[in-house]
Write a protein that holds these residues in place. Structure first.
Motif, PDB file in Angstrom:
ATOM      1  N   ASP A  13      31.556  78.551  54.940  1.00  0.00           N
ATOM      2  CA  ASP A  13      30.383  79.386  55.190  1.00  0.00           C
ATOM      3  C   ASP A  13      29.827  79.014  56.561  1.00  0.00           C
ATOM      4  O   ASP A  13      29.764  77.822  56.908  1.00  0.00           O
ATOM      5  CB  ASP A  13      29.321  79.157  54.102  1.00  0.00           C
ATOM      6  N   ASP A  14      29.399  80.006  57.355  1.00  0.00           N
ATOM      7  CA  ASP A  14      28.898  79.721  58.700  1.00  0.00           C
ATOM      8  C   ASP A  14      27.415  79.380  58.715  1.00  0.00           C
ATOM      9  O   ASP A  14      26.837  79.141  59.778  1.00  0.00           O
ATOM     10  CB  ASP A  14      29.169  80.912  59.634  1.00  0.00           C
ATOM     11  N   GLU A  15      26.772  79.364  57.539  1.00  0.00           N
ATOM     12  CA  GLU A  15      25.364  78.991  57.466  1.00  0.00           C
ATOM     13  C   GLU A  15      25.251  77.533  57.025  1.00  0.00           C
ATOM     14  O   GLU A  15      25.512  77.209  55.857  1.00  0.00           O
ATOM     15  CB  GLU A  15      24.623  79.885  56.474  1.00  0.00           C
ATOM     16  N   PRO A  16      24.838  76.623  57.923  1.00  0.00           N
ATOM     17  CA  PRO A  16      24.735  75.193  57.585  1.00  0.00           C
ATOM     18  C   PRO A  16      23.842  74.927  56.378  1.00  0.00           C
ATOM     19  O   PRO A  16      24.128  74.022  55.583  1.00  0.00           O
ATOM     20  CB  PRO A  16      24.159  74.566  58.864  1.00  0.00           C
ATOM     21  N   ASP A  17      22.757  75.718  56.227  1.00  0.00           N
ATOM     22  CA  ASP A  17      21.854  75.486  55.096  1.00  0.00           C
ATOM     23  C   ASP A  17      22.555  75.735  53.762  1.00  0.00           C
ATOM     24  O   ASP A  17      22.336  75.007  52.785  1.00  0.00           O
ATOM     25  CB  ASP A  17      20.627  76.405  55.209  1.00  0.00           C
ATOM     26  N   ILE A  18      23.391  76.787  53.734  1.00  0.00           N
ATOM     27  CA  ILE A  18      24.143  77.089  52.507  1.00  0.00           C
ATOM     28  C   ILE A  18      25.114  75.951  52.200  1.00  0.00           C
ATOM     29  O   ILE A  18      25.216  75.480  51.053  1.00  0.00           O
ATOM     30  CB  ILE A  18      24.907  78.417  52.649  1.00  0.00           C
ATOM     31  N   CYS A  19      25.850  75.484  53.225  1.00  0.00           N
ATOM     32  CA  CYS A  19      26.817  74.388  53.026  1.00  0.00           C
ATOM     33  C   CYS A  19      26.113  73.133  52.527  1.00  0.00           C
ATOM     34  O   CYS A  19      26.593  72.455  51.609  1.00  0.00           O
ATOM     35  CB  CYS A  19      27.536  74.092  54.346  1.00  0.00           C
ATOM     36  N   GLU A  20      24.944  72.836  53.123  1.00  0.00           N
ATOM     37  CA  GLU A  20      24.211  71.628  52.736  1.00  0.00           C
ATOM     38  C   GLU A  20      23.678  71.748  51.316  1.00  0.00           C
ATOM     39  O   GLU A  20      23.731  70.789  50.529  1.00  0.00           O
ATOM     40  CB  GLU A  20      23.055  71.415  53.725  1.00  0.00           C
ATOM     41  N   SER A  21      23.172  72.923  50.991  1.00  0.00           N
ATOM     42  CA  SER A  21      22.630  73.134  49.652  1.00  0.00           C
ATOM     43  C   SER A  21      23.716  73.020  48.586  1.00  0.00           C
ATOM     44  O   SER A  21      23.531  72.343  47.557  1.00  0.00           O
ATOM     45  CB  SER A  21      21.967  74.509  49.581  1.00  0.00           C
ATOM     46  N   LEU A  22      24.872  73.667  48.842  1.00  0.00           N
ATOM     47  CA  LEU A  22      25.980  73.591  47.888  1.00  0.00           C
ATOM     48  C   LEU A  22      26.505  72.173  47.750  1.00  0.00           C
ATOM     49  O   LEU A  22      26.837  71.719  46.656  1.00  0.00           O
ATOM     50  CB  LEU A  22      27.105  74.535  48.319  1.00  0.00           C
ATOM     51  N   ALA A  23      26.586  71.460  48.870  1.00  0.00           N
ATOM     52  CA  ALA A  23      27.069  70.075  48.826  1.00  0.00           C
ATOM     53  C   ALA A  23      26.170  69.224  47.940  1.00  0.00           C
ATOM     54  O   ALA A  23      26.639  68.431  47.111  1.00  0.00           O
ATOM     55  CB  ALA A  23      27.141  69.503  50.236  1.00  0.00           C
ATOM     56  N   GLY A  24      24.845  69.392  48.097  1.00  0.00           N
ATOM     57  CA  GLY A  24      23.919  68.612  47.278  1.00  0.00           C
ATOM     58  C   GLY A  24      24.060  68.913  45.801  1.00  0.00           C
ATOM     59  O   GLY A  24      24.094  68.007  44.961  1.00  0.00           O
TER      60      GLY A  24
END
Length: 467
Positions: A13-24
């Protein structure tokens, strides 16, 4: 469901917030999460690591997610893919599903929906792997069978070795069941949930062994080798001495460093594999002759186990016969047959130069060419070529002394009478005179030994031709 610990998920995903949220969210559940912001970055990640699932956004800079999924599907990607989008349509979801996506989830992502979809996708993937494994292993013997002292001791050794994660070397004659032993060891090890992959080095042309082991990168297409496919599991390499020295060196280095480089590639790929090697060769002699690397031998020989030959465990023959009959009944629909006590006695005294593989081939032949519901000693002797050995023997050193005294006497009498019948053109009167028997006694003897007279043989041959 399968435990989440250690399972790798790639979020594209090119949205860092989405990647960070999913990772958490996913890491709290025990998953290992990595991210990529574009199709190019996702390709680069998959070239150097194995993942268990991909969460793929449809709208990406450059190549979009649907095009990327189409390309992965054409390249044979095995991992499940879940598509994500905040602007999805029914048509897009259907298109992604047709291309092989497991499911489609909409943004903004629901925590419960995401975890449920990820769990179901991983579970479905696990079941598919297990089904493929079961189909490929249908009918395979999964454990060294029998209760003879030799095989009981060997099974105990395998269980002790299974408790540690070291490399293992299985030595023994051809056909003794080294792959069965390797599967048993894997199934009782800490890696039992991982894949069991086998490589028969002797059956692959030497120039191709490296590609089979390490995989290949060519014109943007990736072919994963056995080491990569066996990640987190076990790789069994049969006849490891048949590998050339260059491949041996590359294998040793890869397993020492726990990473490989595919043939034609430049990017290291992490691998975590236990190696079980099998060999019929004396590897010490191979090392001394310069045909096997010393460092690889020393690493393998830390845990050497010798697989007992069938001649050392003849008491297990009845159990093995039952297993083989069940296998051919399931696979080919062949009816089982009864092996008489006398027949089993002949089999126990046979030396079995081809070991279990020879016994399996014999059982298959006896089931296919069945002469009735019962397998006689004479039929087995004929199939093994024992009935001709005495007649062809030139003296005591050439004679076959397998089996009981009764069976040896019958073999001699059959060969003796057939010899004299042939010399006397199957004339009963002349043969009886030469061998010193009354005609009625000779007739009875021929019937008991199953020797057909010349006219009976000719009639039998004509009936066979008519059929």
């Amino acid at each position: 469901m399968e435990a989440t610990l250690g399972l790798n998920i790639l979020v594209v995903d090119d949205e860092p917030d989405i990647c960070e949220s999913l990772a958490g969210i996913l890491e709290d559940e025990g998953y290992v999460v990595s991210s990529a912001g574009s199709a190019e970055a996702a390709d680069a990640f998959l070239r150097q690591a194995s993942v268990d699932l991909v969460l793929l956004d449809i709208w990406l800079p450059g190549e979009d997610g649907v095009s990327l999924l189409r390309r992965w599907a054409a390249a044979g990607l095995q991992q499940p893919v879940v598509m994500m989008s905040g602007h999805g349509t029914v048509e897009t979801a259907v298109q992604a599903t047709k291309l092989g996506a497991y499911d489609f989830i909409e943004k903004p992502l629901s925590l419960d929906k995401t975890l449920l979809t990820v769990g179901h996708a991983l579970e479905a993937s696990r079941l598919q792997r297990e089904n493929r494994a079961l189909r490929s292993q249908a009918g395979l013997v999964m454990a060294p069978s029998g209760q003879s002292p030799a095989i009981c001791q060997f099974r105990e050794q395998l269980l002790r070795v299974a408790a540690v994660d070291s490399w293992v070397l299985l030595l023994g004659e051809a056909g003794t069941g080294k792959e069965v032993a390797a599967r048993y060891l894997h199934s009782h090890s800490q890696r039992a949930a991982g894949p069991f992959i086998d490589l028969r080095a002797a059956a692959i042309a030497r120039p191709n062994v490296a590609i089979e082991l390490f995989g290949n990168e060519r014109e943007g297409r990736i072919t994963r080798g056995r080491l990569e496919v066996a990640h987190s599991g076990t790789l069994f390499i049969d006849e490891i001495a048949d590998m050339d020295l260059e491949t041996q060196a590359r294998l040793f280095s890869a397993l020492q460093e726990r990473r490989i480089i595919r043939v034609g590639g430049v990017t290291p790929v992490a691998v975590d594999v236990r190696v079980i090697a099998g060999s019929t060769h004396d590897l010490v002699q191979e090392v001394q002759a310069g045909r096997f690397r010393q460092d690889l031998y020393y690493r393998l020989s830390a845990l050497p186990l010798r697989v007992p030959p069938l001649s050392a465990r003849s008491a297990d023959i009845p159990v093995l016969i039952e297993e083989f009959m069940a296998f051919y009944g399931q696979r080919d629909g062949l009816a089982p047959r009864h092996f008489t006590a006398e027949t089993l006695d002949v089999l126990r005294h046979y030396p079995w130069p081809g070991n279990i593989r020879e016994l399996q081939n014999l059982v298959e032949r006896l089931l296919i060419l069945a002469e009735g519901p019962e397998v006689s000693a004479a039929e087995v002797e004929g199939a093994l070529g024992l009935d001709n050995r005495l007649a062809l023997a030139g003296g005591p050193e050439g004679e076959d002394f397998g089996g009981t005294l009764k069976r040896a006497r019958e073999r001699f009498e059959r060969a003796f009478l057939e010899y004299h019948l042939a010399r006397n053109d199957w004339n009963i009167a002349r043969t009886a005179e030469v061998v010193g028997l009354e005609r009625t006694h000779l007739y009875r003897k021929l019937k008991n030994l199953g020797i057909a007279l010349k006219g009976e043989r000719r009639a039998g041959e004509e009936d066979e031709e008519e059929r």
